[in-house]
Scaffold this motif. Structure first.
Motif, short mmCIF file in Angstrom:
data_model
loop_
_atom_site.label_atom_id
_atom_site.label_comp_id
_atom_site.label_asym_id
_atom_site.label_seq_id
_atom_site.Cartn_x
_atom_site.Cartn_y
_atom_site.Cartn_z
N GLY A 65 -53.72 -22.30 43.14
CA GLY A 65 -54.06 -23.18 44.24
C GLY A 65 -54.51 -22.42 45.47
O GLY A 65 -55.44 -22.85 46.17
N LYS A 66 -53.91 -21.29 45.73
CA LYS A 66 -54.28 -20.50 46.90
C LYS A 66 -55.72 -19.99 46.82
O LYS A 66 -56.30 -19.65 47.85
N SER A 67 -56.26 -19.94 45.62
CA SER A 67 -57.66 -19.50 45.48
C SER A 67 -58.62 -20.53 46.07
O SER A 67 -59.72 -20.18 46.50
N GLY A 68 -58.22 -21.81 46.06
CA GLY A 68 -59.08 -22.85 46.62
C GLY A 68 -60.32 -23.14 45.79
O GLY A 68 -61.21 -23.86 46.25
N ARG A 69 -60.39 -22.65 44.57
CA ARG A 69 -61.56 -22.88 43.74
C ARG A 69 -61.53 -24.30 43.15
O ARG A 69 -60.47 -24.81 42.81
N GLY A 100 -56.69 -26.99 49.53
CA GLY A 100 -57.45 -27.60 50.63
C GLY A 100 -58.49 -28.61 50.20
O GLY A 100 -59.36 -28.97 51.00
N ASP A 101 -58.41 -29.09 48.96
CA ASP A 101 -59.39 -30.06 48.45
C ASP A 101 -58.80 -31.46 48.59
O ASP A 101 -57.81 -31.81 47.94
N LYS A 102 -59.43 -32.29 49.41
CA LYS A 102 -58.88 -33.62 49.70
C LYS A 102 -59.01 -34.58 48.52
O LYS A 102 -58.50 -35.71 48.60
N ARG A 103 -59.65 -34.16 47.45
CA ARG A 103 -59.66 -35.00 46.25
C ARG A 103 -58.25 -35.23 45.71
O ARG A 103 -58.00 -36.20 45.01
N ALA A 104 -57.34 -34.32 46.06
CA ALA A 104 -55.99 -34.40 45.52
C ALA A 104 -55.07 -35.29 46.34
O ALA A 104 -53.95 -35.56 45.92
N VAL A 105 -55.53 -35.79 47.49
CA VAL A 105 -54.64 -36.53 48.39
C VAL A 105 -54.07 -37.77 47.72
O VAL A 105 -52.86 -38.05 47.79
N GLY A 106 -54.91 -38.54 47.03
CA GLY A 106 -54.44 -39.77 46.41
C GLY A 106 -53.36 -39.53 45.38
O GLY A 106 -52.32 -40.21 45.38
N ALA A 107 -53.59 -38.56 44.50
CA ALA A 107 -52.60 -38.27 43.45
C ALA A 107 -51.30 -37.74 44.04
O ALA A 107 -50.21 -38.07 43.55
N ILE A 108 -51.40 -36.95 45.09
CA ILE A 108 -50.18 -36.39 45.70
C ILE A 108 -49.42 -37.47 46.45
O ILE A 108 -48.18 -37.52 46.40
N LEU A 129 -49.45 -32.58 51.63
CA LEU A 129 -50.19 -33.51 52.48
C LEU A 129 -50.33 -32.96 53.90
O LEU A 129 -51.34 -33.18 54.57
N MET A 130 -49.31 -32.25 54.38
CA MET A 130 -49.41 -31.62 55.70
C MET A 130 -50.54 -30.60 55.73
O MET A 130 -51.29 -30.50 56.71
N LYS A 131 -50.69 -29.85 54.66
CA LYS A 131 -51.74 -28.83 54.61
C LYS A 131 -53.13 -29.45 54.43
O LYS A 131 -54.12 -28.93 54.93
N LEU A 132 -53.20 -30.57 53.71
CA LEU A 132 -54.49 -31.20 53.45
C LEU A 132 -55.02 -31.95 54.66
O LEU A 132 -56.21 -32.25 54.75
N GLN A 133 -54.13 -32.31 55.62
CA GLN A 133 -54.55 -32.87 56.91
C GLN A 133 -55.45 -34.11 56.77
O GLN A 133 -56.47 -34.23 57.45
N ASP A 134 -55.08 -35.02 55.88
CA ASP A 134 -55.84 -36.25 55.72
C ASP A 134 -55.03 -37.40 56.32
O ASP A 134 -54.02 -37.82 55.76
N PRO A 135 -55.46 -37.94 57.48
CA PRO A 135 -54.71 -39.03 58.11
C PRO A 135 -54.58 -40.28 57.25
O PRO A 135 -53.74 -41.15 57.54
#
Length: 706
Positions: A181-185, A215-223, A242-248
């Protein structure tokens, strides 16, 4: 003598002299002194004798690092392909100097195997050796040397983590999921998303944390869906991600967690507070201010003070009914001055019989800060004192002595044995040792300028009043001080020496609101041994205008382990005096975790004179404050620090590389484009983002600084 014999004799003398010198050097190789052996290796290498290669090979195994370093240089000068493997071993030496010499020696061999050793070891070595490896590759005419080794390191890390995720044991897979995950790929996100529903909870939680780092906001919904799970570890990981993804957009779901008053509710409110300001985030904070647990409601309300407050009507409606008044009062407590229009609805609750609601009302009107309620608070104070009068009356009529007798003084030397009893030699030795330690500690404190805190002499034989019973009185004392009630200064001075810790704490905190005179009385409380008192007082002083922070900075050099507490309060507070630079620089020089906070404060006050001190602090290779020092140098923006900061672009820790790139961006350094461009291929997303922002003219390195 014939003339023709002179050149022959001269040549013979030179040969014999050289042989004699060589024999001495060979003998020096057996010297017990490492520096003599090292010098012998260096001089033999200068003679360029191919037969000496075996001597250098043997010296490469020497126990002394200084000898191994010279052997590495000698082996490189030979340019013999047979020494490549041996130099590769020296590149893994425990001594950084040997590693660096081996790297430069490999650059002189100039074959593919030597280059492979340098490329492989770049990802395994520390900052100094990594920097030398890049220079060695440049000397070997390798184009894009740093970009090549950075890309090779990233590929190795990716392949290793990917293999571990698919074939490793469960603990190894957990670590690999986070590292991927830290790779951000994008590929890492694709592989981690299915794992968030894995039957192994610890693996699912690791995948969620990895997605947060990606940092990929595609994952916000699943998380966000995982917030409804019952596994605490999974819910905690989801909130962190969610804190790291910063999606209100996740604010409504986090709001539900924040008001459920569970163990993860504080984390949920922290996540909402970290979001950029949006209508969704503001709505969530106002809801928590009304319905959250006291700590979460207070944090949410305070955050909304600077955002214009919350809608007054829902709070006013709560205040109109006894059943819901508590939630309305806690919302007012958090909003403070922003809730001033609600004061007419809050003040009547000061006269309620319900002690809980009355106490909440006192705290609420204090937070609002309107002095019109002072007469009511003074009346409540008189009632509270009268109610406690019987309980706090001294049952010993005469005044207790304020000095210990010699037999009971804690600071007096202990008797090695009980009088009348047989001497115990072992006990005597222990007592003597203890006294010596106490004396040394006291002397060390005096030498450093710190006052020696003496134990407080008890003024009561026994206090009949429990601490909880004194909370209402303590709350009223804080309120009278905060609202600057008439006579508050003298009143709180009297309580500042009270035997009760809650009352003493309240009095000292209240005094911080009464200007320089109150601060002068309160500041000495920082030298008390009670940790909770120190923490509350330090925070109050940090927010007490100009006088409070100035008092903290004056006391800072005199404090020991409490320095961290004071610096943390200053970091959270509203301001630090510009004159604090010298004191903060001293803290940075002393090192430790305190240096990190001190460096941040130096950056905040724009202490340009601190640049040399901060640069010097980077010489400490294992400093825990390194990242903060780099960011402080970036904030100060002095280009003279660019060279020192740029060396950390080679650091083996990604957070340090990211901080160095961020600092270079902030100080406008433009001469490190090659290294920054190479870091755009780094394995870690934070490093790539920071390097890219540093290279972009209009970019920001804030991402990499986190």
């Amino acid at each position: 003598m014939r003339t023709g014999t002179r050149p022959f004799l001269l040549m013979l003398v030179l040969v014999l002299g050289c042989n004699g010198s060589r024999d001495q050097l060979l003998a020096d190789l057996q010297s017990p002194r490492p520096e003599v052996r090292a010098l012998a290796v260096k001089k033999l290498a200068g003679q360029g004798n191919p037969d000496d290669l075996v001597l250098f090979t043997r010296a490469a195994k020497d126990l002394a690092a200084i000898v191994r370093a010279e052997a590495a240089v000698a082996l490189g000068e030979s340019q013999d392909p047979r020494v490549v493997d041996l130099l590769g071993e020296l590149l893994e030496d425990s001594d950084e100097e040997v590693q660096g010499r081996a790297a430069m020696a490999l650059s002189k061999v100039k074959n593919d195997k030597a280059k492979a050793y340098l490329t492989l070891q770049y990802g395994r070595r520390g900052r100094a050796t990594r920097q030398v490896i890049v220079q060695a590759l440049k000397n070997a005419n390798v184009p894009g040397a740093m970009a090549e080794v950075v890309a090779a390191e990233a590929k190795g890390q990716w392949d290793r983590n990917l293999l571990t995720l698919t074939e490793g044991a469960l603990p190894e897979r957990v670590g690999a999921a986070e590292e991927l995950g830290k790779s951000g790929r994008p590929e890492a996100v694709n592989r981690l998303l299915p794992l968030v529903r894995d039957s192994q909870v610890i693996l699912a939680a690791a995948a969620v944390r990895g997605l947060g780092d990606a940092g990929d906001k595609r994952a916000v919904g699943a998380i966000a869906l995982l917030l409804d799970e019952s596994f605490p570890e999974l819910r905690e990981s989801a909130i962190i991600a969610l804190m790291k993804l910063q999606d209100p957009a996740a604010a409504p779901r986090l709001q539900a967690v924040a008001v459920e008053k569970s163990a993860v509710s504080p984390m949920a409110i922290d996540a909402i507070l970290s979001f950029p300001r949006t209508p969704e985030a503001d709505t969530a904070l106002c809801a928590v201010a009304l319905d959250g647990a006291p700590a979460e409601a207070l944090a949410a309300g305070r955050a909304m003070r600077s955002r214009g407050g919350c809608p007054m009507d829902p709070i006013g409606e709560r205040l109109s009914r006894p059943a819901t008044a508590a939630s309305g009062l806690q919302a007012v407590l958090g909003l403070g001055p922003a809730a001033l229009p609600l004061l007419p609805k809050v003040a009547p609750w000061l006269n309620q019989n319900d002690a809980v609601l009355r106490l909440l009302a006192v705290e609420a009107v204090t937070a609002v800060g309107d002095a019109s309620v002072v007469p009511q608070l003074q009346k409540l104070y008189e009632q509270e004192v009268k109610g406690l009068e019987a309980l706090r009356t001294d049952w010993v009529a005469q005044k207790l002595p304020e000095n210990y007798s010699s037999a009971f003084d804690p600071s007096a030397p202990s008797s090695p044995h009980v009088p009348g009893a047989a001497p115990d030699e072992r006990a005597a030795r222990h007592a003597s040792l203890f006294e010596r330690v106490k004396a040394l500690n006291a002397q060390r404190a005096r030498d450093s300028g710190r006052p020696v805190v003496k134990p407080r002499v008890p003024t009561e034989l026994f206090d009949d009043v429990e601490a909880e019973r004194l909370v209402p009185l303590a709350t009223l004392l804080r309120a009278l001080g905060s609202l600057r009630a008439p006579g508050a200064l003298e009143l709180l001075k009297g309580y500042s020496q009270d035997s009760s810790i809650p009352l003493r704490t309240a009095a000292l905190v209240g005094l911080t609101h009464l200007g320089p005179e109150g601060v002068a009385v309160a500041r000495d409380g920082l030298l008390e041994p009670e940790r909770d008192l120190q923490k509350a007082l330090a925070q109050a002083l940090a927010e007490a205008g100009d006088a409070g922070p100035a008092a903290l900075m004056e006391l800072l050099p005199k404090m020991g382990g409490e320095k961290l507490l004071v610096l943390d309060a200053l970091t959270r507070g509203s301001g630090v005096p510009a004159s604090a630079s010298a004191v903060l620089q001293t803290v940075v020089k002393e090192g430790g975790p305190e240096a990190a906070l001190a460096a941040g404060l130096l950056g905040r006050i724009q202490a340009k004179d601190a640049v040399p001190t901060l640069i010097k602090a980077l010489d400490e290779t294992n400093s825990v404050a390194r990242r903060d020092v780099l960011l402080a140098l970036g904030t100060l923006g002095d280009s003279q620090a660019a060279d020192a900061v740029s060396r950390d672009l080679f650091h083996d820790l990604p957070e340090i590389r990211a901080a160095a790139a961020t600092a270079l961006k902030r100080m406008g350094a433009t001469n490190q484009s090659e290294s920054l461009d190479a870091l755009k291929s780094d394995y870690f997303r934070t490093v790539r983002d920071a390097a890219g922002a540093a290279l972009a003219k209009g970019g920001t390195a804030a991402e990499g600084a986190r």
